[in-house]
Design an enzyme around this catalytic site. Structure first.
Site, PDB file in Angstrom:
ATOM      1  N   LYS A  40      30.938 131.587  48.764  1.00 21.75           N
ATOM      2  CA  LYS A  40      30.410 132.873  48.303  1.00 21.75           C
ATOM      3  C   LYS A  40      30.164 132.856  46.797  1.00 21.75           C
ATOM      4  CE  LYS A  40      32.285 136.273  50.581  1.00 21.75           C
ATOM      5  NZ  LYS A  40      33.542 136.984  50.884  1.00 21.75           N
ATOM      6  N   ARG A 110      36.672 139.794  46.186  1.00 19.10           N
ATOM      7  CA  ARG A 110      36.220 139.165  47.431  1.00 19.10           C
ATOM      8  C   ARG A 110      36.787 137.758  47.587  1.00 19.10           C
ATOM      9  NH1 ARG A 110      29.787 139.626  47.090  1.00 19.10           N
ATOM     10  NH2 ARG A 110      30.031 139.441  49.349  1.00 19.10           N
ATOM     11  N   GLY A 119      35.080 137.037  57.878  1.00 22.83           N
ATOM     12  CA  GLY A 119      36.049 138.078  58.179  1.00 22.83           C
ATOM     13  C   GLY A 119      37.496 137.623  58.268  1.00 22.83           C
ATOM     14  N   MET A 121      39.439 136.396  55.812  1.00 25.32           N
ATOM     15  CA  MET A 121      40.258 136.775  54.668  1.00 25.32           C
ATOM     16  C   MET A 121      39.814 138.138  54.187  1.00 25.32           C
ATOM     17  SD  MET A 121      40.701 133.164  52.815  1.00 25.32           S
ATOM     18  CE  MET A 121      38.956 132.990  52.746  1.00 25.32           C
ATOM     19  N   ARG A 383      24.236 132.507  52.556  1.00 27.00           N
ATOM     20  CA  ARG A 383      24.853 131.266  53.040  1.00 27.00           C
ATOM     21  C   ARG A 383      23.999 130.727  54.169  1.00 27.00           C
ATOM     22  NH1 ARG A 383      29.767 134.760  55.424  1.00 27.00           N
ATOM     23  NH2 ARG A 383      28.614 135.801  57.038  1.00 27.00           N
ATOM     24  N   HIS A 499      30.858 141.305  63.852  1.00 25.07           N
ATOM     25  CA  HIS A 499      31.884 140.263  63.873  1.00 25.07           C
ATOM     26  C   HIS A 499      31.844 139.492  65.191  1.00 25.07           C
ATOM     27  CE1 HIS A 499      36.018 138.851  64.701  1.00 25.07           C
ATOM     28  NE2 HIS A 499      35.941 138.457  63.444  1.00 25.07           N
ATOM     29  N   GLU A 791      43.829  97.970  77.060  1.00 31.17           N
ATOM     30  CA  GLU A 791      44.542  99.240  77.176  1.00 31.17           C
ATOM     31  C   GLU A 791      46.054  99.074  77.111  1.00 31.17           C
ATOM     32  OE1 GLU A 791      43.519 101.003  80.957  1.00 31.17           O
ATOM     33  OE2 GLU A 791      43.338  99.041  81.904  1.00 31.17           O
ATOM     34  N   SER A 810      36.569  96.310  76.758  1.00 31.89           N
ATOM     35  CA  SER A 810      36.295  97.741  76.761  1.00 31.89           C
ATOM     36  C   SER A 810      37.615  98.450  76.520  1.00 31.89           C
ATOM     37  CB  SER A 810      35.684  98.167  78.092  1.00 31.89           C
ATOM     38  OG  SER A 810      35.513  99.569  78.088  1.00 31.89           O
ATOM     39  N   CYS A 877      35.721 103.164  76.652  1.00 32.54           N
ATOM     40  CA  CYS A 877      35.393 103.956  77.834  1.00 32.54           C
ATOM     41  C   CYS A 877      36.401 105.061  78.094  1.00 32.54           C
ATOM     42  CB  CYS A 877      35.256 103.056  79.058  1.00 32.54           C
ATOM     43  SG  CYS A 877      36.781 102.199  79.481  1.00 32.54           S
ATOM     44  N   TYR A 897      29.177  99.784  71.738  1.00 36.82           N
ATOM     45  CA  TYR A 897      28.798 101.012  72.427  1.00 36.82           C
ATOM     46  C   TYR A 897      29.996 101.920  72.658  1.00 36.82           C
ATOM     47  CZ  TYR A 897      30.769  99.093  76.745  1.00 36.82           C
ATOM     48  OH  TYR A 897      31.632  98.590  77.686  1.00 36.82           O
TER      49      TYR A 897
HETATM   50  P1  ADP Z   1      33.314 138.802  54.024  1.00 34.87           P
HETATM   51  O1  ADP Z   1      33.662 137.451  53.569  1.00 34.87           O
HETATM   52  O2  ADP Z   1      34.266 139.357  55.027  1.00 34.87           O
HETATM   53  O3  ADP Z   1      31.884 138.930  54.412  1.00 34.87           O
HETATM   54  P2  ADP Z   1      32.603 140.045  51.542  1.00 34.87           P
HETATM   55  O4  ADP Z   1      33.319 139.643  50.320  1.00 34.87           O
HETATM   56  O5  ADP Z   1      31.268 139.471  51.724  1.00 34.87           O
HETATM   57  O6  ADP Z   1      33.541 139.775  52.790  1.00 34.87           O
HETATM   58  O7  ADP Z   1      32.526 141.613  51.522  1.00 34.87           O
HETATM   59  C1  ADP Z   1      32.160 142.330  52.645  1.00 34.87           C
HETATM   60  C2  ADP Z   1      31.098 143.344  52.310  1.00 34.87           C
HETATM   61  O8  ADP Z   1      31.505 144.177  51.259  1.00 34.87           O
HETATM   62  C3  ADP Z   1      29.805 142.736  51.835  1.00 34.87           C
HETATM   63  O9  ADP Z   1      28.975 142.382  52.881  1.00 34.87           O
HETATM   64  C4  ADP Z   1      29.205 143.858  51.048  1.00 34.87           C
HETATM   65  O10 ADP Z   1      28.462 144.676  51.908  1.00 34.87           O
HETATM   66  C5  ADP Z   1      30.398 144.579  50.526  1.00 34.87           C
HETATM   67  N1  ADP Z   1      30.545 144.234  49.106  1.00 34.87           N
HETATM   68  C6  ADP Z   1      31.194 143.183  48.557  1.00 34.87           C
HETATM   69  N2  ADP Z   1      31.067 143.172  47.226  1.00 34.87           N
HETATM   70  C7  ADP Z   1      30.309 144.248  46.906  1.00 34.87           C
HETATM   71  C8  ADP Z   1      29.816 144.774  45.701  1.00 34.87           C
HETATM   72  N3  ADP Z   1      30.048 144.186  44.530  1.00 34.87           N
HETATM   73  N4  ADP Z   1      29.059 145.877  45.760  1.00 34.87           N
HETATM   74  C9  ADP Z   1      28.799 146.478  46.951  1.00 34.87           C
HETATM   75  N5  ADP Z   1      29.237 146.034  48.121  1.00 34.87           N
HETATM   76  C10 ADP Z   1      29.984 144.924  48.109  1.00 34.87           C
HETATM   77 MG    MG Z   2      30.289 138.719  53.350  1.00 40.50          MG
HETATM   78 MG    MG Z   3      35.600 141.129  55.170  1.00 41.45          MG
END
Ligand code: ADP
Ligand code: MG
Ligand code: MG
Length: 943
Positions: A40, A110, A119, A121, A383, A499, A791, A810, A877, A897
């Site tokens: 990220k 974040r 999702g 962490m 990503r 999710h 074996e 083999s 095998c 192989y």
């Molecule tokens: P995850 O790894 O679970 O996707 P994120 O860190 O991407 O968590 O945060 C989840 C959501 O929170 C993002 O998709 C975004 O919509 C919102 N978010 C994160 N940072 C900001 C920010 N600086 N301003 C507005 N929304 C944010």
């Molecule tokens: Mg995200």
């Molecule tokens: Mg999240």
């Protein structure tokens, strides 16, 4: 990254940089630094560097996470100062101040690991609010409802993520959600957006009270304290149970750690000209080259992903497709869920342009998070999008055709294990079916299972060997174990980016999401379907079709997959060009041989003859042979088996015309063929006309304490020579007959369980003798080879002498693993699960080859064997032949192989290509990077 500097006294000191800023058109980091900044953080930096609209912020590196865990959850001493400096920079760009009561800056904190763990962490939004700064936010925005909405969300998220106020049991509701729900009931409203400022203000107070009552802590008002609390929570979330589970499933090393990104907030909940959403530059379920995704107006962050409201579509086309599915008129559609394209045409165009820029830049399909604040588009994440195997293949092929990537890159874009999905069954189109509902097609495949309503129940049922479908209103990261255990996922809410959809696609698991008509009742353990009388209870069977989104009652029969699309062929053709390893299949019947050949098998690496012994009434002749008291009796019984075996070999050798077929002589202990229950013994006694007592005595005589180390394999051939002689005869007769008909056959006769050269030598002599007799009787010779399984560990150790008698090796890695580890495969169930959960073993050694142990024996045997016989043909095998990591090992070790089950042949072909391509790219990276350590390069390459 450490920078070396020289201080006044000429001594080298280390000045370590832990914080990397981005925003305002500049960035300290870039996308290649994902091992340091997390995916990220690295991609936010990259986007900022490209001049895209990214709210400014900073990323605290993964090295701090490592330090944190190595130092009893403390930070490096330089960190605080570096964070304050980063913060000052953000304040300057945004022209707001963190903690300032008049003009406050709000932050998001974040998490971000090297590879995306959606999702898993935690993230905290709207950080920096308290009773003073909320007034400043009201002044800035002129919108007190908005300000209190942020405050309410912040206290809720912080209370959950940082302070840890969660439901205490499976049945308890989230305490914050419960209060929120009660408030709505008290006010007689349905939507969060109908809550008034006063309601929200009360909620803030009530949330703080429940935190105080339950946790006995006061909610922190000091923004700095909030910030460091959140940073600690994100680092802490690296080791929360669901993140640990996810890493285990995805094979992500525990030592990598997470980065923390602290970023200025932008607001999608500031009014009707604001929105938040998720977009994909291509359709990640089927690979179509169309921008798509979901958004919500006047909403924030997690709302889209969490499935709280069902989001709207980004493009007009997708919105119309949804309306068609739901049988709505276009007016209704435009009223209920207009697309972003219609609602915010300027932001839509900007998003489209940025999507194009990002795809061109990354040369791969992207998964994008964005927010629109008062008409201005902000990018929050990009990503490489997780995609289904079908999509991965189509995107890779399309991108080669468009000249975006070369064939090497394209081949590396599809993970071998992912191909499994393409080889999944589909519903039998002719079977009768009762459709009960339809949702969004989130992840393909056709599965049937019994309905369960909680992740826990899914795990328990799967543990008992039951097939289940997890039905939820929506899924959350806590459900990850249950999702893994289930055959498929069905949710009532959430879009294609929810999710449930994201995680299922990543797991290659069939999922239908956003099935709005479902009325899920956890308490009653059942779901109904709106507008119909349908009720489905826990334990009832349903069937999901993930590529159409359909839900059926009962068990609908499925059909074998057909991956034979033009894309599949073209793609696999590239893979085949790169690989050096050959790929064969393990097949015992002509049908399996044909399937294997259709999947691209280049021969048979293991044809087990014992399976033929069980078929039809042959088992009677086999039992007669076993019960015979002397050689003559055995030969009489074997004479009955011979023509049947010959017929089997003709079928298999013909199906594999032009390709080698390795046939293994009889291997299992004889008692496996005998009847076990009293009833069976009586039946057989009558059939054969022998007394029951004699039969029972014979069975008892054949009993062994350790059958796997007992009278089996070549030991049978030594003690009952006629068994192998008859088998060799059947093979050779089949070979001669086919050759006479002009079929090109290449038989390889394989002796199992050899540990000594003398065993193989003796048996080989007899086999060659029998084959010569057949050739003479039939009037011509056909070339064949005789080799051995490796074996028994001893065979690997003395492979140089064994190679004197063997034309091929083999590796039978199932037995080799069992004997090398001293772990009985049949009894491992009692302790192996504990070994795996406690991390004693990183992987199941019967699934993925124990490279550092068993691998050494293989390596030794290869070297010793080839020292004796340069052209010794060597393969594997065991089950491992279809496991990508093991295939890569076989490539490195110089095998000729691998052989695996027919359905895994494409996986092995691709894994063999990856082995070659990765070898090249790791070498290149090591050469070109003087700054990074080899460890870092290898770690980056393994992503
Ligand atoms: P995850 O790894 O679970 O996707 P994120 O860190 O991407 O968590 O945060 C989840 C959501 O929170 C993002 O998709 C975004 O919509 C919102 N978010 C994160 N940072 C900001 C920010 N600086 N301003 C507005 N929304 C944010
Ligand atoms: Mg995200
Ligand atoms: Mg999240």
């Amino acid at each position: 990254m450490a920078e070396q500097t020289v201080n006044g006294r000429g001594r080298r000191t280390r000045k370590t940089r832990y914080v990397y800023s981005f925003g305002g058109g500049k960035a300290d980091g870039n996308a290649s630094m994902n091992w340091l900044l997390g995916g990220k953080g690295a991609n936010l930096a990259e986007m900022a560097g490209l001049g895209l609209p990214v709210p400014p912020g900073m990323t605290i590196s993964t090295e701090v996470c490592t330090y944190y865990y190595a130092n009893n959850r403390n930070y490096p001493s330089e960190l605080a100062q570096q964070v304050q400096k980063g913060l000052a920079r953000v304040e300057k760009i945004i022209r707001r101040r963190f903690g300032d009561a008049k003009n406050p800056l709000l932050l998001s904190v974040r998490s971000g690991a090297r590879v995306s763990m959606p999702g898993m962490m935690d993230t905290v939004l709207n950080l920096g609010l308290n009773d003073d700064t909320v007034e400043g936010l009201i002044k800035q925005s002129g919108n007190s409802r908005f300000a209190y909405d942020c405050y309410r969300r912040f206290v809720q998220m912080y209370g959950d993520v940082v302070l840890g106020l969660k439901p205490e049991s499976k049945t308890e509701r989230d305490p914050f959600e419960k209060i929120l729900e009660e408030k709505k009931v008290a006010r007689g409203i349905e939507l969060d957006s109908q809550l008034s400022v006063d309601d929200l203000r009360e909620l803030v107070a009530e949330f703080k009270t429940v935190i105080h009552d339950r946790l006995h802590i006061k909610f922190p008002d000091n923004p700095q304290e909030q910030l460091w609390g959140a940073i600690g929570a994100v680092f802490g979330s690296w080791n929360n149970p669901r993140a640990i589970t996810y890493r285990k499933i995805e094979n992500i090393p525990d030592v990598w750690g997470t980065a923390v990104t602290v970023q200025a907030m932008v607001f999608g909940n500031l009014g009707e000209d604001c929105a938040t959403g998720v977009a994909f530059t291509r359709d990640l379920s089927n690979g179509q080259n169309v921008l798509n995704g979901d958004f919500l107006i006047n909403a924030q962050g997690e709302d889209v992903v969490a499935g709280i409201r069902t989001p709207q579509q980004i493009t007009l086309q997708a919105s119309r497709e949804r309306a068609a599915r739901e049988g709505r008129s276009d007016e209704e559609r435009a009223q209920l869920y207009p697309s972003l394209e219609e609602r915010m045409p300027e932001s839509f165009t900007a998003l489209q342009q940025i999507a194009n820029t990002l795809e061109a830049h990354y040369k791969d399909a992207q998964d994008i998070e964005f927010t629109v604040q008062s008409g201005q588009l902000w990018m929050l994440q990009t990503r490489a999008g997780k995609r289904t195997a079908a999509a991965a293949m189509k995107i890779a092929v399309d991108m080669v055709h468009a000249g975006i990537v070369d064939e090497r890159t394209a081949v590396l874009r599809v993970a071998p294990s992912q191909l499994d999905q393409l080889l999944h069954p589909t519903l039998d189109p002719n079977a009768p079916k009762e459709r009960i509902a339809r949702g969004l097609p989130a992840s393909p495949g056709a599965v049937t299972g019994k309905v369960v309503f909680s992740a826990e129940d899914a795990e328990t049922a799967a543990h008992d060997g039951q097939k289940v479908i997890l039905v939820r209103i929506e899924t959350s990261p806590d459900d990850i174990n249950g999702m893994h255990a289930a055959q498929g996922i069905l949710t009532a809410r959430g879009g294609a980016s929810s999710h449930a959809a994201l995680v299922s696609r990543g797991m290659g698991k069939c999922a239908v999401v956003g099935c709005e008509a479902l009325e899920v009742d956890y308490e009653r353990q059942q779901f109904g379907v709106r507008g119909s009388a349908t009720i489905v209870s826990a334990g009832d069977w349903i069937t999901l079709e993930g590529s159409t989104g359909e839900v059926f009652r009962g068990q609908v029969p499925t059909r074998d997959p057909n991956p034979d699309t033009p894309e599949f062929k073209e793609f696999m053709g590239w893979a085949d060009r790169f690989r050096r390893l050959r790929v064969r299949a393990n097949a015992d019947t002509p049908h399996d041989a044909q399937v294997a050949r259709a999947f691209g098998a280049e021969g048979i690496g293991l044809c087990r003859t014992e399976h033929m012994f069980f078929e039809g009434d042959r088992i009677d002749a086999v039992r007669e042979m076993i019960l015979a008291d002397d050689t003559a009796g055995r030969v009489r019984a074997l004479e009955k088996i011979l023509p049947m075996q010959r017929g089997d070999f003709v079928g298999i050798l013909r199906a594999m015309a032009g390709l080698p077929v390795t046939i293994r002589l009889l291997d299992p202990p004889l008692h496996e063929f005998l009847p076990h229950t009293d009833e069976e013994i009586h039946d057989l006694a009558t059939k054969l006309g022998v007394p029951v007592d004699r039969l029972r005595a014979k069975r008892n005589a054949l009993h062994e304490a350790n059958p796997m180390l007992g009278h089996r394999g070549c030991r049978l051939g030594i003690t009952f020579p006629e068994i192998y002689e008859v088998q060799a005869r059947a093979i050779m007769e089949a070979t001669c007959d086919l050759s006479r008909d002009g079929v090109h056959v290449i038989p390889e006769i394989m002796v199992p369980l050899v540990g000594f050269k003398s065993e193989l030598e003796m048996l080989r002599e007899r086999i060659v003798q029998v084959c010569a007799e057949v050739a003479q009787a039939r009037g011509f010779t056909v070339p064949f080879t005789v080799g051995t399984m490796i074996e028994v560990p001893r065979a690997a150790v003395v492979a140089d002498t064994i190679a004197e008698a063997a034309e091929f090796f083999s590796f039978g890695t199932n037995d080799l693993t069992q004997m090398t580890l001293g772990v009985s495969r049949d009894d491992a169930g009692k302790f192996l699960p504990a070994y795996l959960t406690q991390g004693v073993f990183a992987q199941d050694p019967f699934v993925s080859l124990d490279q550092s142990g068993v691998g050494q024996l293989i390596d030794l045997a290869v070297r010793k064997g080839r020292a004796t016989r340069v052209d010794l043909k060597i393969g594997i095998c065991g089950e491992h032949g279809g496991d990508p990591a093991s295939v890569e090992f076989c490539h490195r070790t110089g095998l000729d192989y691998v052989s695996c089950s027919p359905y895994r042949v494409p996986i092995a072909r691709l894994a063999a290509a990856h082995a070659v391509l990765r070898e090249v790219s790791v070498e290149k990276k090591i050469r070109s990077s003087r700054k990074k350590t080899t460890d870092e390069v290898l770690a980056a390459a393994s992503v």
